[in-house]
Design a protein around this motif. Structure first.
Motif, short mmCIF file in Angstrom:
data_model
loop_
_atom_site.label_atom_id
_atom_site.label_comp_id
_atom_site.label_asym_id
_atom_site.label_seq_id
_atom_site.Cartn_x
_atom_site.Cartn_y
_atom_site.Cartn_z
N LYS A 186 38.59 36.37 40.33
CA LYS A 186 38.04 36.48 41.66
C LYS A 186 39.10 37.03 42.59
O LYS A 186 40.23 36.55 42.62
N VAL A 187 38.74 38.03 43.36
CA VAL A 187 39.69 38.68 44.26
C VAL A 187 40.03 37.74 45.41
O VAL A 187 39.14 37.23 46.08
N SER A 188 41.31 37.50 45.60
CA SER A 188 41.77 36.65 46.69
C SER A 188 43.13 37.15 47.15
O SER A 188 43.97 37.53 46.34
N LEU A 251 34.43 44.51 43.73
CA LEU A 251 34.87 45.40 44.80
C LEU A 251 34.37 44.91 46.15
O LEU A 251 35.07 45.08 47.17
N GLU A 252 33.20 44.30 46.18
CA GLU A 252 32.71 43.72 47.43
C GLU A 252 33.62 42.58 47.88
O GLU A 252 33.90 42.42 49.07
N HIS A 255 36.61 44.09 49.58
CA HIS A 255 36.32 44.49 50.96
C HIS A 255 36.28 43.27 51.88
O HIS A 255 36.75 43.32 53.02
N VAL A 256 35.69 42.17 51.40
CA VAL A 256 35.62 40.95 52.21
C VAL A 256 37.01 40.42 52.50
O VAL A 256 37.33 40.04 53.64
N GLN A 257 37.87 40.39 51.49
CA GLN A 257 39.24 39.91 51.69
C GLN A 257 40.00 40.81 52.66
O GLN A 257 40.78 40.33 53.49
#
Length: 582
Positions: A186-188, A251-252, A255-257
């Motif tokens: 998970k992107v963080s 990728l979403e 963008h949120v991060q």
């Protein structure tokens, strides 16, 4: 300092090995220098403006020392390898004993990796080995509250910061369940994860996905090629295997991060790791902004609707009711480890909660898990200073009401099977095992609208949509409607004529992967696992055996709507209908 691997050990902390966070390569602790060389050559992601230099390894000098000028590798094993003693549910990457099998939350087991590191292994003298670092005792200092209302009084909230958030080294990979597992992430921007850097660099190379001024922006063929390129790079370099849909969601998240980091920077509070990742995503400044979304849940499937954003009777009553059942959360009580006592507690709790919401024990179990997840996420947000949404005043009030719950990590629902002594995390996982392996008890997930039971929540939710709710998804080619998206997609293949699953042996095509598996097992491998007790016939599919037994018992439950004819199975009835159509 760059995270490049993790330490795996047995539960008694006797054996230690290095494990690459990107692939299955392992090494002894004494070979830490070559281990780092492997990571930096096979998985290296160039850091812009980081001042990191390439590793220089003299091929003429065996075991040549790595340059101390590189801050990412200028350390010895004593500085790098920190063994964490906290073995909670998030730390089940630790290797089990030889006689002890560790069952994880998804029902799989952890097994020792078998990757070969021989190409990196030298025949040199031993280097200093890693040391085990003891955890500091939990302090009782007050948590720095991160709330939307600076006037909130939190002085009576007694949970300590160290108790609620167990210490662990930043950048630890997700827990591993089998050798060669491809990790998802998970992107963080709040946790160090080298895989995020690979994603940022790969995404930057394809402006057609994020730059509105690009000539191929929103050009579907170009975007499909870009997605494929990113997927291949993440697979090769970061050991992350993604589908196109998963990549779009990832990728979403990026963008949120970036949006959250931009808001934090505008307030002048963006520092540390968040600032570093934000600088690498500067190219997204021209991309359309994406705001964070709340977790999407189907309200029709949720019986006990907990809402922590605003004061409501359901949430308040549920927390108060849950507090009256310490056997579900206090590990010091004897009934805490009993699966029968826990199941009885869920039933009693559901009965007590019925004046507020009519629910069964499964609904209570699901609501308890949601409450626990929210609690620990809210505590993490309270102490966070970067890129995480603040807690509202009402959330802090509910946190006070949940003060009876133990800190995260101090309580782990580890239960043992009474028949084989295997251990599981979570009572519902154990109940599934007991039903399938020992034919004891029932499946845990009970539908709130009928008596059917399931072994997974996703199966129960799918059953509810198909059997108890309106079918809202309509086919664009005919008048049929469906309740589940996958059912609609499979049905659409009938109209389009697509048969994407091809047999490698004979070339026959199928609409469903399940039909392909049945074809390969039954036709080419001649696997017929279902046998009749009344004769010698065997069958590939379970329903074929059931229809065959109906023939023995003369059960003709498939009746023609045009005449009085009846049949054992649906295929015979379909053949009969052709007579009336001709």
């Amino acid at each position: 300092m760059e995270v490049c691997g993790s330490v795996v050990t047995n539960s008694k902390y006797e054996l230690f090995r290095l494990k690459c966070i990107y692939c299955t390569i392992e090494s002894e602790l004494k070979d830490w220098e070559l281990f780092i060389i492997h990571v930096r050559t096979a998985h290296f992601c160039e850091e812009e403006d980081s001042g990191l230099s390439e590793i220089k390894h003299d091929p003429n000098v065996e075991n040549s020392a790595v340059e101390a000028s590189d801050p990412a590798i200028a350390f010895g094993p004593d500085d790098l390898f920190e063994v964490i003693e906290n073995t909670n549910t998030e730390d089940q990457w630790l290797q089990a004993d030889d006689n002890e099998i560790l069952y994880l939350e998804d029902g799989t087991t952890w097994s020792e990796p078998t990757a070969d590191f021989s190409e990196y292994m030298p025949d040199s003298s031993e280097a200093p080995t890693g040391t085990k670092t003891d955890m500091d005792e939990s302090s009782q200092n007050q948590i720095p509250m991160n709330t939307d209302d600076d006037d909130v009084d939190c002085s009576d909230f007694y949970m300590s910061e160290d108790d609620l958030v167990p210490r662990k080294r930043a950048g630890r990979p997700p827990k591993r369940t089998r050798p060669g597992q491809v990790f998802k992430f998970k992107v963080s921007f709040t946790r160090s994860n080298p895989r995020v850097l690979h994603l940022i660099h790969a995404y930057k190379e394809h402006p057609c996905l994020w730059n509105p001024s690009d000539a191929h922006y929103k050009d579907e063929p170009a975007q499909n090629m870009a997605y494929e390129s990113i997927i291949n790079r993440m697979d090769d370099k970061a050991n992350v295997l993604l589908t196109v849909e998963e990549l779009k969601k990832t990728l979403e998240q990026l963008h949120v991060q970036y949006t959250l980091a931009l808001e934090t920077k505008q307030k002048g509070k963006l520092v540390g790791l968040g600032a570093r990742y934000f600088a690498k995503c500067e190219y997204l400044s021209v991309a359309p902004s994406i705001t964070p979304k709340e977790t999407e849940e189907d309200d029709d499937l949720i019986v006990i609707k907990l809402n922590f954003k605003e004061e409501n009777l359901v949430t308040s009553s549920f927390i108060e009711t849950y507090a009256n059942y310490p056997g579900l959360y206090n590990p010091e009580l004897s009934e805490f480890g009993s699966v029968e006592a826990r199941a009885h507690a869920y039933k009693k709790m559901a009965k007590e909660f019925q004046p507020v919401v009519k629910a069964n024990e499964t609904d209570v179990y699901i609501a308890v898990n949601k409450l626990r997840r929210w609690l620990y996420d809210a505590m993490r947000r309270l102490k966070s200073k970067e890129l995480i949404q603040k807690c509202s005043k009402q959330e802090v009030q509910y946190l006070r009401m949940c003060s009876f719950l133990p800190p995260k990590g101090s309580e782990t629902t580890v239960l043992y099977c009474d028949y084989c002594e295997k251990r599981f995390h979570g009572d519902y996982n154990l109940r599934v095992h007991m039903f399938k392996a020992h034919q004891a008890g029932d499946l845990p997930y009970l539908c709130s609208l009928c008596p059917r039971r399931f072994d997974r929540q996703v199966d129960m939710d799918r059953h509810k949509l198909r059997s108890h709710f309106e079918r809202k998804l309509r086919c664009q080619y005919c008048e049929k409607s469906f309740a589940v998206v996958t059912d609609l997609k499979v049905h659409t293949l009938i109209h389009t004529g697509e048969r994407p699953h091809v047999c490698d042996i004979c070339g026959k095509t199928f609409r469903l992967k399940l039909l392909l598996d049945h074809h390969v097992n039954g036709v080419h491998l001649n696997i017929r696992p279902y046998s009749c007790n009344m004769c010698n016939k065997t069958f590939r599919k379970k329903f074929e055996l059931a229809n065959h037994i109906k023939g023995h018992l003369n059960i003709r439950d498939k009746k023609c709507e045009y005449c009085d004819a009846s049949f054992y199975d649906h295929s015979s009835l379909s053949r009969h209908r052709r007579i009336h159509r001709s």
